[in-house]
Design a protein around this motif. Structure first.
Motif, PDB file in Angstrom:
ATOM      1  N   LEU A 113      38.586  40.705  37.604  1.00 38.34           N
ATOM      2  CA  LEU A 113      37.140  40.620  37.384  1.00 38.34           C
ATOM      3  C   LEU A 113      36.706  39.159  37.201  1.00 38.34           C
ATOM      4  N   LYS A 114      37.460  38.452  36.389  1.00 37.37           N
ATOM      5  CA  LYS A 114      37.111  37.048  36.116  1.00 37.37           C
ATOM      6  C   LYS A 114      37.490  36.155  37.302  1.00 37.37           C
ATOM      7  N   THR A 162      42.093  40.673  34.868  1.00 42.83           N
ATOM      8  CA  THR A 162      41.903  39.307  35.365  1.00 42.83           C
ATOM      9  C   THR A 162      41.148  39.273  36.687  1.00 42.83           C
ATOM     10  N   GLU A 220      34.782  36.247  39.738  1.00 48.59           N
ATOM     11  CA  GLU A 220      33.590  35.549  39.213  1.00 48.59           C
ATOM     12  C   GLU A 220      33.801  34.039  39.369  1.00 48.59           C
ATOM     13  N   LEU A 221      35.044  33.615  39.124  1.00 47.69           N
ATOM     14  CA  LEU A 221      35.353  32.180  39.274  1.00 47.69           C
ATOM     15  C   LEU A 221      35.231  31.751  40.742  1.00 47.69           C
TER      16      LEU A 221
END
Lengths: 389, 443
Positions: free
Chosen positions: B139-140, B137, B143-144
């Motif tokens: 990683l995302k 998570t 990015e968010l």
């Protein structure tokens, strides 16, 4: 010449056979043969093939497998694919598999690699890490060493030799297969009314269980046959379906999208078949060439880091343009971290580019297709009625 | 559905419970931590956001950044009963109900003004150090955040210990990322030149504090245990998992804590709970998985009311494993040690390693069994826990139990269900113990 109907019938039999009879027969045909399973999204199958072994794609149990044991290993809030994969393992469906590879997709598949080690200690199980750093000197070198470790692990556990020459030959064999897969996809993009999405899916899926050479022949046969047949073109809109890269949707879901008025002109199903976008060089350092292909010429997907902020999601925008799509359908498995965490960002990118999109969730054993048909049908109608084009 | 658990009349009001020096010190440290971040626009200090597992605080301090840890913010919002509204806000914005609630709490908090616990707004980070360690998570998540903040984002990929060991290839990969990407980018964003001797000094201080932390954690081997290594452990790990590792303040905190623990051992006392010292130790448990933060005290109370103390927990290793295999930050190998620290955090270890660790804890801490609190939104911890439970039971012969909740989403905390399961579990331990004594007497 075989008809597409005959070819797809064979594919359907392979799809429905959760005992993997074709792979078992391949193994039994010659003493000493080995089979190595792998999960989505990507493993370099060339390394397995170069050792004279059969790479076997395992993508869960679908909607035909009754999961009894698997549910005892997972809480209700974990996706379906690991529990049906465990079911296949515990149920003996994979008792002929000598090795299992678990690529780095998400924490669930990652942890499944450790579960496999505990549950099936005689099987060679490996978590296959993929670099999130895409510089040759950093991620590239790391990945080459990972590939080398994989090669050595397979050699030791399966009692095979994987030489550089064999690797280069295997790369060439898979280049040919990827080229044919790309041709199938290109054909569908061009004439989707002749290449039903479910047929294309079954055709590509057969490549998960068949020897690659046999699959390439099948693809060639289909390409020849499909061109000779005619099917009526419908007033469908053209869509890309994304989010399907790991847990597989039921075949009925793919059919339902099409039945509701959408031609699928691109998707991210079974990415292993076309993860590498171009031919891999067959000259020089084989593992280096595989690493180069992974770093610089591979698909974008939710489990892969996008280092450049402005590039986030642009692959979808470009695909919409390239394939003449009129909208994007986000179909994500329930509880899928990569797909569901990524989705809002991708939707923002599409919205900024004025590309219509909708989203829904599924599970590999989803049975009710009516809501999906209604949603996809409404989406198709809205595109046809109100699209600027 | 939730059940209101009333405080018996003879219990002191938690607010009146005496606080140890270490508790007061830690409260002040947390206040200073948030003030430092929220004052950044005025002080001119730049802000780096990063994660608790794989937190490279020693390195971050070399560039004079304030370190903002989003999980810590989510925990604070959970404890202050604010995370529920933030999670729902994020879901309104299109985030799935299926994904990590830390992320949604963070996103919701941003949408609602991004206020720190001190009531001041968090400044936008100058850099996101995406230490991708032990949790997909992350990683995302960054990015968010990058999508919102449009700031420099630095990826540090920590390979997973799939085969249960750190290989040279993993270590080299990480050191190379640190040398060639992380450090140059931190230099560029901060405008501060990297000084390896400064890093060594920070690491030296880390190791000193880590020694005292381990002493505290291992004190739970005594009977009665002077600490609770799960609920109390959350407080003990705060400074070293957060923005204080590598500082003099952390050294002082852990030295103070160690003295207090020594005093409790000398007096034969058990852990301090929110309602004062715990009564008689009846059950010794090892726990796996994070706690629930929205009903933290209610959850803890279910344990200390029954005389259950957690003697070792995996969650208190999520920001670094110091006790199990003796890892210490090593100033003589500054970059290698940072790599090994990241590689060794609990959630970056394979499932068989995690099982080994829990089995060893049960044996070494003479625990009565294993309790798993399975967290709905944390697949890194949760996927595979049911198998882990079976393996641990099989190898130790000790009973295990399984409860479910969530980190910071109050909708997934059902007090009645958890309490029922815990009560049954304690009965099971009693029966097991009674069975063992009958067998012992018969022999």
């Amino acid at each position: 010449m075989k008809s597409t109907e005959e070819i797809i019938k064979r594919c359907e039999e392979l799809y429905e056979d959760l005992n993997f009879t074709a792979a078992r027969e391949w193994k039994d045909a010659k003493p000493g043969r080995k089979v190595v399973g792998y999960m989505p999204i990507y493993v370099p199958r060339e390394i397995i093939h170069a050792g004279g072994m059969l790479p076997l794609g395992i993508v869960g149990g679908g909607d035909q497998l009754e999961v009894i044991h698997g549910d005892a290993y997972y809480q209700s809030y974990i996706c379906r694919i690991p529990r049906s994969t465990i079911e296949l393992g515990v149920g003996g469906n994979l008792d002929f598999v000598d090795g299992m590879l678990f690529p780095s997709i998400c924490d669930v598949i990652r942890n499944l690699s450790g579960m496999w080690k505990l549950m099936f200690p005689d099987v060679y199980s490996r978590y296959f890490d993929l670099p999130q750093n895409f510089n040759d000197d950093i991620g590239g070198n790391y990945y080459i060493s990972e590939l080398q470790e994989l090669r050595q692990g397979l050699e030791e556990h399966c009692g095979v030799d994987i030489t550089d020459d064999a690797l280069r030959r295997s790369i060439a064999v898979y280049n040919e297969n990827r080229k044919l897969v790309r041709e199938v996809y290109a054909y569908r993009t061009k004439q989707p009314w002749k290449a039903a999405a479910a047929d294309v899916y079954l055709l590509i899926r057969a490549g998960l269980v068949l020897p690659v050479e046999e699959h390439s022949q099948m693809l060639q046969d289909w390409l020849a046959a499909v061109d000779a047949e005619d099917r009526p073109m419908k007033d469908n809109c053209r869509v890309i379906v994304t989010g399907l890269f790991c847990e597989q949707p039921p075949l009925n879901l793919i059919k339902s999208i099409e039945l509701s008025g959408c031609y699928i002109v691109d998707d991210d199903l079974l990415l292993v078949s076309r993860w590498l976008l171009d031919d891999v060089s067959t000259e020089g350092h084989a593992l280096g060439n595989l690493a180069d292909a992974f770093l610089h010429h591979s698909e974008s997907t939710s489990s892969k880091y996008e280092p450049v902020e402005t590039e986030k999601g642009q692959y979808l925008v470009r695909a919409v343009e390239k394939y003449g799509a009129e909208g994007v359908i986000f179909a994500s498995p329930s509880f899928c971290d990569p797909a569901l965490l990524d989705r809002p960002m991708l939707q923002n990118v599409l919205n900024a580019a004025n590309i219509p999109n909708i989203a829904f969730k599924y599970a590999e054993n989803s049975g009710q297709m009516q809501p999906i048909r209604e949603q996809a049908g409404t989406f198709a109608d809205s595109i046809k009625l109100w699209s600027e084009a | 559905m939730s059940t209101v658990i009333t405080t018996p009349k003879n219990r002191p009001d938690p607010r009146d419970a005496a606080k140890d020096d270490s508790m007061i010190k830690q409260k002040e440290m947390m206040a200073r931590h948030f003030d430092k971040i929220t004052d950044a626009p005025e002080s001119g200090q730049k802000v780096c956001a990063t994660f608790v597992p794989g937190n490279l605080n020693e390195l971050i301090m070399c560039f004079d950044f304030a370190n903002n840890l989003p999980e810590v913010n989510a925990i604070q919002n959970g404890l202050r009963k604010k995370s529920g509204q933030f999670v729902m806000e994020a879901e309104k914005l299109g985030h799935s109900e299926d994904v990590c609630t830390y992320v949604k709490s963070d996103i919701g908090m941003m949408a609602k003004g991004n206020l720190a616990p001190n009531g001041k707004p968090f400044p936008d980070p100058d850099v996101l150090l995406l230490s991708y360690t032990g949790c997909f998570t992350f990683l995302k998540w960054f990015e968010l955040l990058r999508e919102q903040y449009k700031c420099e984002t630095i990826m540090l990929h920590t390979p997973y210990e799939g085969d249960g060991k750190i290989t040279d290839n993993m270590r080299k990969y990480m050191v190379k990322q640190l040398k060639e990407e992380v450090i140059p980018k931190l230099e560029r964003v901060s405008g501060v030149k990297f000084d390896i001797d400064r890093l060594r000094e920070n690491l030296r201080r880390s190791a000193k504090a880590e020694d005292d932390l381990v002493y505290v954690l291992e004190s739970a081997k005594k009977r009665p245990s002077p600490i609770d290594a799960y609920f109390g452990g959350i407080y003990y790990i705060g400074p070293i998992f957060g923005a204080y590792r590598g500082t003099e303040e952390a050294i002082e905190y852990y030295a103070t804590l160690r003295k207090e623990i020594d005093a409790r051992i000398a007096a034969g006392l058990g852990p301090v709970t929110p309602e004062g010292p715990m009564g008689k130790e009846k059950y010794r448990l090892v726990t796996e998985g994070p706690p629930n933060y929205t009903n933290f005290r209610e959850f803890w109370k279910m344990f200390y009311d029954e005389g259950a103390v957690v003697v070792a927990s995996s969650y208190s290793k999520v920001g670094g494993v110091y006790d199990y295999d003796g890892f210490r930050h090593d100033p003589d190998r500054p970059l290698e040690t940072l790599a090994e620290y990241c590689l060794g955090v609990y959630t970056n270890r394979s499932l068989p390693q995690r099982v080994d660790m829990l089995v060893d804890y049960i044996n070494e801490y003479e625990a009565d069994g294993l309790l798993i609190n399975s967290i709905k939104s944390c697949n890194s911890f949760s996927a595979g826990q049911l198998l882990m439970m079976r393996e641990v039971e099989k190898r130790t012969g000790k009973p295990a139990a399984f409860v479910e909740s969530d980190l910071v989403d109050p909708r997934y905390f059902s007090a009645a269900n958890i309490k029922n399961r815990l009560e049954s579990y304690f009965q099971m331990i009693d029966q097991k113990k009674a069975g063992a004594s009958i067998k012992g007497a018969a022999a």
